[in-house]
Design a protein around this motif. Sequence first.
Motif, short mmCIF file in Angstrom:
data_model
loop_
_atom_site.label_atom_id
_atom_site.label_comp_id
_atom_site.label_asym_id
_atom_site.label_seq_id
_atom_site.Cartn_x
_atom_site.Cartn_y
_atom_site.Cartn_z
N GLN A 1 0.82 -1.21 0.00
CA GLN A 1 0.00 0.00 0.00
C GLN A 1 0.86 1.28 0.00
OE1 GLN A 1 -0.78 -2.20 2.88
NE2 GLN A 1 -2.06 -3.38 1.50
N THR A 2 2.15 1.14 -0.19
CA THR A 2 3.05 2.28 -0.09
C THR A 2 3.70 2.54 -1.45
OG1 THR A 2 3.48 1.64 2.19
CG2 THR A 2 5.00 3.22 1.21
N PRO A 3 3.66 3.78 -1.94
CA PRO A 3 4.17 4.07 -3.29
C PRO A 3 5.68 4.10 -3.41
CG PRO A 3 3.36 6.08 -2.27
CD PRO A 3 3.03 4.96 -1.32
N VAL A 4 6.39 4.38 -2.33
CA VAL A 4 7.84 4.50 -2.40
C VAL A 4 8.48 3.46 -1.49
CG1 VAL A 4 9.83 6.03 -2.00
CG2 VAL A 4 7.69 6.98 -2.91
N TRP A 5 9.30 2.64 -2.10
CA TRP A 5 10.02 1.60 -1.36
C TRP A 5 11.49 1.97 -1.29
CZ3 TRP A 5 8.29 -3.49 -4.20
CH2 TRP A 5 6.92 -3.70 -3.99
N LEU A 6 12.11 1.64 -0.16
CA LEU A 6 13.55 1.80 0.02
C LEU A 6 14.17 0.43 0.18
CD1 LEU A 6 13.58 4.69 2.67
CD2 LEU A 6 13.36 4.87 0.19
N GLY A 7 15.35 0.24 -0.39
CA GLY A 7 16.01 -1.05 -0.25
C GLY A 7 17.50 -0.97 -0.53
N LEU A 8 18.17 -2.08 -0.20
CA LEU A 8 19.62 -2.17 -0.36
C LEU A 8 20.02 -3.09 -1.50
CD1 LEU A 8 20.59 -2.49 3.41
CD2 LEU A 8 20.49 -0.42 2.00
N SER A 9 19.04 -3.76 -2.11
CA SER A 9 19.32 -4.71 -3.18
C SER A 9 18.18 -4.68 -4.19
CB SER A 9 19.44 -6.12 -2.60
OG SER A 9 19.41 -7.09 -3.62
N LEU A 10 18.51 -4.82 -5.45
CA LEU A 10 17.48 -4.85 -6.48
C LEU A 10 16.61 -6.10 -6.36
CD1 LEU A 10 19.48 -3.49 -9.53
CD2 LEU A 10 17.75 -2.31 -8.16
N ASP A 11 17.08 -7.11 -5.65
CA ASP A 11 16.28 -8.31 -5.41
C ASP A 11 15.03 -8.01 -4.60
OD1 ASP A 11 18.20 -9.78 -6.78
OD2 ASP A 11 19.26 -10.36 -4.95
N GLU A 12 15.02 -6.89 -3.88
CA GLU A 12 13.88 -6.51 -3.05
C GLU A 12 12.74 -5.88 -3.85
OE1 GLU A 12 14.98 -4.41 0.67
OE2 GLU A 12 17.03 -4.61 -0.09
N CYS A 13 12.98 -5.59 -5.11
CA CYS A 13 12.03 -4.79 -5.88
C CYS A 13 11.28 -5.63 -6.91
CB CYS A 13 12.78 -3.67 -6.59
SG CYS A 13 11.69 -2.61 -7.55
N ALA A 14 9.97 -5.42 -6.96
CA ALA A 14 9.15 -6.02 -8.00
C ALA A 14 9.34 -5.22 -9.28
CB ALA A 14 7.68 -6.01 -7.58
N GLY A 15 9.17 -5.87 -10.40
CA GLY A 15 9.35 -5.22 -11.69
C GLY A 15 8.31 -4.14 -11.96
N GLY A 16 8.62 -3.31 -12.93
CA GLY A 16 7.70 -2.29 -13.37
C GLY A 16 7.78 -0.96 -12.64
N ARG A 17 8.49 -0.90 -11.54
CA ARG A 17 8.63 0.35 -10.80
C ARG A 17 9.66 1.26 -11.48
NH1 ARG A 17 6.97 1.18 -5.39
NH2 ARG A 17 5.49 -0.41 -4.85
#
Length: 142
Positions: free
Chosen positions: A69-85
């Motif tokens: 439900q959150t538009p902005v994600w923070l992370g340390l690895s690209l593995d944490e991110c779903a595609g399309g962002r």
Amino acid sequence: MTQIDFYTGVADAQAFACKLAATAYRKGAQLFVLLPDEEALKHFSARLWSVSDTAFIPHCRAADKEASQTPVWLGLSLDECAGGRVLLNLGDAHAPEPAAFSRILEIIGVDEDALAMARTRFRFYRSLGLVIEHHDMRHIQT
């Protein structure tokens, strides 16, 4: 096709990244901010909570339960991110699979190390045939 935007000549990368995050949020984009380490992530998160006296940018870690439900994600690895962002890359390397993102934002500082990094990233993205836009920010920032 993924669009790549290089913002060069940026004196304060985190302040400028907050502006880009605010713009992405206002436009309704789903944004993933890649940071190089835990300290940088915590510092950037604190800045997002106080973008101005009357505004903040809702964000969380990509792995948090409220991430869906959150538009902005923070992370340390690209593995944490779903595609399309949209990827706001504040990390140490280029995105190895840029096609996983709708757009990639690269912020480049003013020192020689930053410029060398930019050249490497630019060549990588160009070798893949991606559309690259360059924005010289030396005379635009406040």
